[in-house]
Design a protein around this motif. Structure first.
Motif, PDB file in Angstrom:
ATOM      1  N   ALA A 134       0.852  -1.192   0.000  1.00 25.45           N
ATOM      2  CA  ALA A 134       0.000   0.000   0.000  1.00 25.45           C
ATOM      3  C   ALA A 134       0.888   1.242   0.000  1.00 25.45           C
ATOM      4  O   ALA A 134       1.777   1.367   0.834  1.00 25.45           O
ATOM      5  N   LYS A 135       0.636   2.144  -0.913  1.00 28.90           N
ATOM      6  CA  LYS A 135       1.451   3.346  -1.018  1.00 28.90           C
ATOM      7  C   LYS A 135       1.057   4.384   0.040  1.00 28.90           C
ATOM      8  O   LYS A 135      -0.030   4.342   0.596  1.00 28.90           O
ATOM      9  N   ASN A 136       1.989   5.299   0.277  1.00 32.14           N
ATOM     10  CA  ASN A 136       1.754   6.475   1.124  1.00 32.14           C
ATOM     11  C   ASN A 136       1.407   6.120   2.570  1.00 32.14           C
ATOM     12  O   ASN A 136       0.689   6.860   3.247  1.00 32.14           O
ATOM     13  N   VAL A 137       1.922   4.996   3.054  1.00 30.48           N
ATOM     14  CA  VAL A 137       1.760   4.641   4.460  1.00 30.48           C
ATOM     15  C   VAL A 137       3.031   5.059   5.194  1.00 30.48           C
ATOM     16  O   VAL A 137       4.139   4.712   4.774  1.00 30.48           O
ATOM     17  N   LYS A 138       2.899   5.801   6.275  1.00 29.67           N
ATOM     18  CA  LYS A 138       4.087   6.262   6.986  1.00 29.67           C
ATOM     19  C   LYS A 138       3.754   6.567   8.434  1.00 29.67           C
ATOM     20  O   LYS A 138       2.580   6.652   8.829  1.00 29.67           O
ATOM     21  N   VAL A 139       4.805   6.725   9.229  1.00 29.24           N
ATOM     22  CA  VAL A 139       4.690   7.191  10.607  1.00 29.24           C
ATOM     23  C   VAL A 139       5.440   8.519  10.709  1.00 29.24           C
ATOM     24  O   VAL A 139       6.215   8.889   9.826  1.00 29.24           O
ATOM     25  N   GLU A 140       5.204   9.218  11.794  1.00 26.60           N
ATOM     26  CA  GLU A 140       5.828  10.532  11.987  1.00 26.60           C
ATOM     27  C   GLU A 140       7.338  10.380  12.161  1.00 26.60           C
ATOM     28  O   GLU A 140       7.808   9.438  12.796  1.00 26.60           O
ATOM     29  N   ASN A 141       8.078  11.298  11.576  1.00 27.98           N
ATOM     30  CA  ASN A 141       9.532  11.285  11.768  1.00 27.98           C
ATOM     31  C   ASN A 141       9.971  12.533  12.528  1.00 27.98           C
ATOM     32  O   ASN A 141       9.224  13.507  12.651  1.00 27.98           O
ATOM     33  N   LEU A 142      11.187  12.492  13.057  1.00 26.76           N
ATOM     34  CA  LEU A 142      11.736  13.564  13.888  1.00 26.76           C
ATOM     35  C   LEU A 142      12.982  14.114  13.220  1.00 26.76           C
ATOM     36  O   LEU A 142      13.833  13.354  12.738  1.00 26.76           O
ATOM     37  N   VAL A 143      13.109  15.440  13.181  1.00 20.40           N
ATOM     38  CA  VAL A 143      14.299  16.070  12.611  1.00 20.40           C
ATOM     39  C   VAL A 143      15.472  15.859  13.561  1.00 20.40           C
ATOM     40  O   VAL A 143      15.396  16.219  14.746  1.00 20.40           O
ATOM     41  N   VAL A 144      16.544  15.242  13.068  1.00 22.22           N
ATOM     42  CA  VAL A 144      17.716  14.957  13.895  1.00 22.22           C
ATOM     43  C   VAL A 144      18.986  15.375  13.151  1.00 22.22           C
ATOM     44  O   VAL A 144      19.045  15.348  11.918  1.00 22.22           O
ATOM     45  N   ARG A 145      19.991  15.779  13.932  1.00 25.37           N
ATOM     46  CA  ARG A 145      21.296  16.161  13.415  1.00 25.37           C
ATOM     47  C   ARG A 145      22.376  15.673  14.376  1.00 25.37           C
ATOM     48  O   ARG A 145      22.090  15.313  15.517  1.00 25.37           O
TER      49      ARG A 145
END
Length: 389
Positions: free
Chosen positions: A222-233
């Motif tokens: 299934a396309k466009n399935v995702k979870v939230e991501n966090l900006v990291v450096r």
């Protein structure tokens, strides 16, 4: 009739009887087969029955999904109710309306100054009631050296669970620690050697650094399935996370926690999850009058207990910056969550009045990063540098 003829006819009769019986059995068997075929449903009906079973399981799955959505909405409403209650929480230090008279344990405004009133105030240090603007900062969440290619590190930041890892390009990745399929913690899985994605331990779904699903084994993709991501450096040997609006991260510089000058070398680094609200932890770290009672086996060993302890403010880099008297300690609070102290080591077991940290030849520099994790919990990162060895 001769006897041999009678015997021959008798034999022929027995054989004929047997043939007749066998023929009747064969005809009966054939009739049974025809009856069974007539009673059996046609192939189209069998396919329909299978479709019915598939439909039943699909409807059951959809019903479970609806129940899960309803439960999620109920949890969200409950959270909103708790947040609204926190915002409109009454002043627990004020007396009830029927006893508003001023007593010797109350100020004129009705606030309670008794020991019991102070204890009531402390009750609210257990919560995580924070201004949303506090998310608009870079927070160190771990040390770069702790994150190798196959390691998954779970952590909490502002009441949200995350998992961090390195992909095959060596980049630090961070996504919400909950699979989009069945909400299994991704931190219980592994890093795929083939793709560098984090793989869910439940059904093998894989997520890249953006939180997008890249693999769905044993099921149509299934396309466009995702979870939230966090900006990291990464900077200065630390992994930094930006929990606020992602678009503001690039324009905000990451602060440096390293000491000035080339004489300092890192002596220790520690990561701890502490069951204390982060504001309360910072208040305690800023109050260095505890040194001769707590640090009796390290830098304050042998220090006498002074008659009074003072803190002289100056215009340093932090919101609160100054020097302790009579301790040779410079201290700063740097927003949003850093307590930095530089301890001058003048003489073992002795406090020399009038001696400041800058007057000493040897120094111990500490950084306490008190990162708000969740209610009543702090993710603490500790750094110690020495300019002698």
């Amino acid at each position: 009739m001769p006897q041999h003829v009678q015997q021959q006819r008798s034999s022929h009769g027995r054989f004929a009887t047997r043939r007749l019986r066998r023929g009747a059995a064969v005809r009966a068997s054939a009739q049974n087969d025809r009856t069974k075929r007539a009673a059996a449903p046609p192939m189209s009906e069998l396919v329909t029955a299978e479709d019915e079973e598939t439909r039943m399981w699909r409807e059951r799955a959809e019903d479970n999904e609806r129940k899960l959505e309803q439960m999620t909405l109920q949890m969200q409403r409950l959270q909103q109710s708790v947040d609204a209650t926190s915002e409109t929480r009454p002043n627990v230090n004020a007396p009830p309306p029927q006893s508003r008279q001023v007593s010797d344990t109350m100020n004129e405004d009705g606030s309670d100054v008794s020991p019991s009133g102070n204890s009531k105030r402390l009750l609210y240090t257990q919560g995580l009631t924070l201004e949303p603007e506090l998310k608009e900062f870079w927070y160190p969440v771990d040390f770069s050296s702790r994150l190798d290619g196959g390691t998954l590190i779970p952590l909490e930041l502002f009441d949200t669970p995350w998992v961090i890892w390195r992909n095959n390009e060596g980049e630090v990745c961070a996504v919400k620690d909950s699979c989009a399929h069945r909400a299994c913690p991704l931190s219980l899985g592994r890093v795929s050697e083939e793709t560098g994605c984090v793989q869910c331990p439940y059904h093998g779904w894989e997520y890249d650094k953006s939180g997008t699903v890249k693999k769905m084994p044993s099921t149509p993709f299934a396309k466009n399935v995702k979870v939230e991501n966090l900006v990291v450096r990464e900077a200065d040997g630390l992994i930094w996370a930006w929990p606020g609006e992602p678009s503001r991260a690039e324009s905000t510089p990451i602060p440096s926690l390293l000491p000035e000058g080339s004489n300092f070398e890192k002596h220790a680094q520690i990561q701890l999850d502490v069951p204390v609200e982060h504001g309360l932890l910072m208040e305690n770290l800023l109050d260095l009058s505890h040194a001769p009672f707590t640090h009796t086996s390290t830098f304050a060993k042998g220090w006498p207990i002074p008659d009074s302890v003072k803190f002289h403010l100056d215009s340093g880099m932090g919101i609160v910056s100054g020097a302790w008297d009579p301790y040779p300690i410079d201290m700063q609070f740097v927003e949003p969550c850093f307590v930095i102290s530089t301890i001058g080591l003048a003489a073992p077991g002795e406090i020399r009045r009038g001696v400041k940290a800058e007057d000493c030849d040897k120094h111990l520099r500490q950084v306490h990063a008190c990162v708000p994790a969740s209610e009543g919990k702090t993710r603490l990162l500790y750094l110690m540098h020495l300019d002698f060895w």
